[in-house]
Scaffold this motif. Structure first.
Motif, PDB file in Angstrom:
ATOM      1  N   ASN A   5      -1.339  -0.644  -4.323  1.00 17.77           N
ATOM      2  CA  ASN A   5      -0.489  -0.329  -3.179  1.00 17.77           C
ATOM      3  C   ASN A   5      -1.119   0.869  -2.467  1.00 17.77           C
ATOM      4  N   TRP A   6      -1.923   0.586  -1.441  1.00 16.69           N
ATOM      5  CA  TRP A   6      -2.687   1.619  -0.771  1.00 16.69           C
ATOM      6  C   TRP A   6      -1.801   2.594   0.004  1.00 16.69           C
ATOM      7  N   ILE A   7      -0.684   2.105   0.513  1.00 16.56           N
ATOM      8  CA  ILE A   7       0.229   2.990   1.235  1.00 16.56           C
ATOM      9  C   ILE A   7       0.774   4.059   0.282  1.00 16.56           C
ATOM     10  N   ALA A   8       1.183   3.652  -0.914  1.00 17.23           N
ATOM     11  CA  ALA A   8       1.693   4.610  -1.902  1.00 17.23           C
ATOM     12  C   ALA A   8       0.585   5.577  -2.327  1.00 17.23           C
ATOM     13  N   VAL A  10      -1.959   6.607  -0.498  1.00 17.39           N
ATOM     14  CA  VAL A  10      -2.164   7.562   0.595  1.00 17.39           C
ATOM     15  C   VAL A  10      -1.014   8.571   0.635  1.00 17.39           C
ATOM     16  N   GLN A  11       0.216   8.115   0.388  1.00 19.51           N
ATOM     17  CA  GLN A  11       1.359   9.023   0.377  1.00 19.51           C
ATOM     18  C   GLN A  11       1.213  10.075  -0.715  1.00 19.51           C
TER      19      GLN A  11
END
Length: 110
Positions: A5-8, A10-11
Motif C-alpha cells: 500500500n504505497w499511499i500508507a 508515503v503517509q
C-alpha cells in the motif's frame, strides 16, 4: 503475491520526517535558548573504551570556568534570561511531547 500500500507508505514516511524535524528543531532551539539564558550544559567526563577520547579533569574545570565567564558576559538582562530559560524548557517540552505522541500512536493505533 505481496501487495504494498504505497499511499500508507508515503503517509508514514512523511509523518516520520515531519516528527523528526520537529523533535530535532525543538531540541536545538531549546539548547540555544538554554545557553542564552546562561545555563550552558557542562557534562562531566566519563570512562569509556579506548575508542572514545575522554577529557581530563583539568579540561572539564576549564570548560566550566569558560561557561561561567560567558554567562557573566551575557548582554541579556535578568528578565530576558528568564524568558530564554522558560523558552528552552518549553522547547524541550515540545520535543518530548512529539516523541510521546509518536509512542502513543504506535502503542494504541497498532
Amino acid at each position: 503475491m505481496i501487495v504494498i500500500n504505497w499511499i500508507a507508505f508515503v503517509q508514514v514516511f512523511i509523518a516520520a520526517s515531519v516528527a523528526a524535524t520537529i523533535v530535532v528543531s525543538a531540541y536545538a532551539v531549546g539548547l540555544r535558548l538554554l545557553v542564552r539564558a546562561g545555563r550552558a550544559p557542562v557534562v562531566a567526563p566519563a570512562e569509556f573504551t579506548d575508542a572514545i577520547t575522554v577529557i581530563t579533569e583539568k579540561e572539564a574545570r576549564r570548560a566550566e570556568k569558560a561557561a561561567a565567564k560567558a554567562a557573566k558576559k551575557s548582554p541579556l538582562t535578568d528578565g530576558q534570561k528568564r524568558v530564554a530559560l522558560v523558552g528552552a524548557y518549553l522547547s524541550f517540552g515540545v520535543a518530548g511531547a512529539v516523541v510521546l505522541g509518536g509512542l502513543l500512536l504506535i502503542v494504541f493505533n497498532h
